[in-house]
Design a protein around this motif. Structure first.
Motif, PDB file in Angstrom:
ATOM      1  N   PRO A 146       0.790  -1.313  -0.006  1.00  9.27           N
ATOM      2  CA  PRO A 146      -0.147  -0.070   0.186  1.00  9.27           C
ATOM      3  C   PRO A 146       1.042   1.438  -0.040  1.00  9.27           C
ATOM      4  O   PRO A 146       1.822   1.535   0.955  1.00  9.27           O
ATOM      5  N   ILE A 147       0.519   2.134  -0.937  1.00  7.01           N
ATOM      6  CA  ILE A 147       1.325   3.419  -1.119  1.00  7.01           C
ATOM      7  C   ILE A 147       0.291   4.515  -1.342  1.00  7.01           C
ATOM      8  O   ILE A 147      -0.463   4.533  -1.982  1.00  7.01           O
ATOM      9  N   LEU A 148       0.658   5.496  -0.316  1.00 10.25           N
ATOM     10  CA  LEU A 148       0.036   6.783  -0.589  1.00 10.25           C
ATOM     11  C   LEU A 148       0.861   7.995  -1.055  1.00 10.25           C
ATOM     12  O   LEU A 148       1.580   8.098  -0.406  1.00 10.25           O
ATOM     13  N   LEU A 149       0.538   8.583  -2.022  1.00 12.18           N
ATOM     14  CA  LEU A 149       1.195   9.669  -2.572  1.00 12.18           C
ATOM     15  C   LEU A 149       0.378  10.805  -2.679  1.00 12.18           C
ATOM     16  O   LEU A 149      -0.715  10.896  -3.230  1.00 12.18           O
ATOM     17  N   LEU A 150       0.726  11.916  -1.798  1.00 10.74           N
ATOM     18  CA  LEU A 150       0.221  13.165  -1.727  1.00 10.74           C
ATOM     19  C   LEU A 150       0.984  14.029  -2.427  1.00 10.74           C
ATOM     20  O   LEU A 150       2.061  14.472  -2.128  1.00 10.74           O
ATOM     21  N   SER A 171       2.879   1.558  -9.580  1.00 12.66           N
ATOM     22  CA  SER A 171       1.613   0.937  -9.675  1.00 12.66           C
ATOM     23  C   SER A 171       2.140  -0.436 -10.778  1.00 12.66           C
ATOM     24  O   SER A 171       1.705  -1.498 -10.618  1.00 12.66           O
ATOM     25  N   GLN A 172       3.021   0.215 -11.726  1.00 12.43           N
ATOM     26  CA  GLN A 172       3.265  -1.011 -12.589  1.00 12.43           C
ATOM     27  C   GLN A 172       4.235  -2.071 -11.821  1.00 12.43           C
ATOM     28  O   GLN A 172       4.227  -3.350 -12.180  1.00 12.43           O
ATOM     29  N   ALA A 173       4.891  -1.647 -10.924  1.00 14.55           N
ATOM     30  CA  ALA A 173       5.665  -2.600  -9.835  1.00 14.55           C
ATOM     31  C   ALA A 173       4.863  -3.464  -9.160  1.00 14.55           C
ATOM     32  O   ALA A 173       5.087  -4.215  -8.333  1.00 14.55           O
ATOM     33  N   GLY A 174       3.592  -3.263  -9.186  1.00 12.77           N
ATOM     34  CA  GLY A 174       2.516  -4.030  -8.498  1.00 12.77           C
ATOM     35  C   GLY A 174       1.797  -3.330  -7.112  1.00 12.77           C
ATOM     36  O   GLY A 174       1.147  -4.093  -6.466  1.00 12.77           O
ATOM     37  N   ALA A 175       2.400  -2.005  -6.627  1.00 12.89           N
ATOM     38  CA  ALA A 175       1.783  -1.570  -5.475  1.00 12.89           C
ATOM     39  C   ALA A 175       0.517  -1.323  -5.735  1.00 12.89           C
ATOM     40  O   ALA A 175      -0.127  -0.937  -6.620  1.00 12.89           O
ATOM     41  N   SER A 176      -0.253  -1.053  -4.552  1.00 17.59           N
ATOM     42  CA  SER A 176      -1.672  -0.757  -4.455  1.00 17.59           C
ATOM     43  C   SER A 176      -1.652   0.921  -4.170  1.00 17.59           C
ATOM     44  O   SER A 176      -1.307   1.218  -3.047  1.00 17.59           O
ATOM     45  N   VAL A 177      -1.617   1.615  -5.249  1.00 15.96           N
ATOM     46  CA  VAL A 177      -1.298   2.928  -5.118  1.00 15.96           C
ATOM     47  C   VAL A 177      -2.457   3.773  -4.947  1.00 15.96           C
ATOM     48  O   VAL A 177      -3.390   3.808  -5.959  1.00 15.96           O
ATOM     49  N   THR A 178      -2.525   4.828  -4.174  1.00 14.80           N
ATOM     50  CA  THR A 178      -3.453   5.881  -4.138  1.00 14.80           C
ATOM     51  C   THR A 178      -2.689   7.265  -4.190  1.00 14.80           C
ATOM     52  O   THR A 178      -2.049   7.701  -3.457  1.00 14.80           O
ATOM     53  N   HIS A 179      -3.024   7.969  -5.242  1.00 15.34           N
ATOM     54  CA  HIS A 179      -2.453   9.055  -5.593  1.00 15.34           C
ATOM     55  C   HIS A 179      -3.643  10.426  -5.535  1.00 15.34           C
ATOM     56  O   HIS A 179      -4.580  10.105  -6.336  1.00 15.34           O
ATOM     57  N   ARG A 180      -3.338  11.364  -4.798  1.00 17.79           N
ATOM     58  CA  ARG A 180      -4.084  12.383  -4.601  1.00 17.79           C
ATOM     59  C   ARG A 180      -3.354  13.666  -4.870  1.00 17.79           C
ATOM     60  O   ARG A 180      -2.317  14.014  -4.281  1.00 17.79           O
ATOM     61  N   VAL A 181      -3.759  14.673  -5.541  1.00 16.33           N
ATOM     62  CA  VAL A 181      -3.180  15.965  -5.887  1.00 16.33           C
ATOM     63  C   VAL A 181      -4.085  16.882  -5.081  1.00 16.33           C
ATOM     64  O   VAL A 181      -5.160  16.997  -5.617  1.00 16.33           O
ATOM     65  N   ALA A 196      -3.678  11.098   5.196  1.00 15.53           N
ATOM     66  CA  ALA A 196      -2.688  10.172   5.767  1.00 15.53           C
ATOM     67  C   ALA A 196      -3.447   9.400   6.987  1.00 15.53           C
ATOM     68  O   ALA A 196      -3.204   8.066   6.813  1.00 15.53           O
ATOM     69  N   ARG A 197      -3.829  10.310   7.914  1.00 19.89           N
ATOM     70  CA  ARG A 197      -4.522   9.358   9.075  1.00 19.89           C
ATOM     71  C   ARG A 197      -5.656   8.293   8.553  1.00 19.89           C
ATOM     72  O   ARG A 197      -5.763   7.249   9.065  1.00 19.89           O
TER      73      ARG A 197
END
Ligand code: MLT
Length: 208
Positions: A146-150, A171-181, A196-197
């Motif tokens: 799980p990865i959160l990218l802010l 994501s291509q490496a298989g991570a479960s990415v949530t990206h929020r701008v 994040a919390r």
């Protein structure tokens, strides 16, 4: 390399079941900087907080750069591997599960490099204002991490295309990415803390 090679702070967990956090500060920060943020994001987690070992005009960082946003990639690789060794040693010494990195700016960039170079070290990551750390990263297996990218919409250091590229790479490496701008610049906002919390609470619940 032993974990004592990094000056660091460690605070033990105060509640069972919360993932340990690896706190990685931005340029000019130190091991004290993100302790408060860590407590806000995940009260009760153990906190492991090293100080970057590179000095840029006296300001601690986690790797060398040639200019703002232009990295010395050989140094990125070397320093990320050293950080991986530090985390592995510290896990043994303090009896920790794989930590979730919480990195800001330069700290987020070394966390991204660590994910790509030593995919087994981190249990997940919260990357605050991160950019692509390596132009030619190795093929990493981040299946299910799980990865959160802010990112900040008006960040003068990280162009929107760069953070989108990082999200795609992970994501291509298989991570479960949530990206929020977020409607923010390079600095953190209250929205970063809240998102994040909430995110770590859900990751936690899934893992339990
Ligand atoms: C970096 O050098 O990692 C990025 O430019 C972010 C920063 O530290 O300013």
């Amino acid at each position: 390399m032993t974990e004592s090679a990094f000056i660091h702070r460690f605070e033990p967990a105060t509640s069972a079941g919360s993932p340990p956090l690896l706190l990685l500060h931005g340029t000019g920060g130190d091991e004290n900087d993100l302790l408060g943020l860590g407590k806000m994001i995940s009260p009760g987690s153990a906190l492991l907080s090293p100080r970057g070992r590179v000095l840029e005009h006296g300001m601690p960082r986690f790797f060398r750069r040639l200019a703002e946003g232009v990295f010395d990639e050989a140094d990125v690789r070397r320093r990320a591997n050293e950080l991986g060794d530090f985390v592995n040693d510290a896990r043994q010494r303090y009896g920790l599960a794989s930590p979730v990195a919480v990195g800001f700016s330069n700290g987020a960039n070394i966390a991204a490099a660590l994910l790509l170079l030593q995919p087994n070290v981190l249990g997940g990551a919260i990357l605050l204002r991160a950019m692509v750390p390596l132009s030619d990263p190795p093929a990493a297996d981040l299946a299910g991490k799980p990865i959160l990218l802010l990112s900040g919409q008006t960040d003068p250091i990280v162009p929107p295309g760069n953070s989108a590229k990082l999200a795609a790479l992970l994501s291509q490496a298989g991570a479960s990415v949530t990206h929020r701008v977020l409607p923010a610049g390079h600095q953190l906002s209250q929205a970063d803390v809240t998102l994040a919390r909430d995110w770590i609470g859900k990751v936690d619940a899934k893992a339990a």
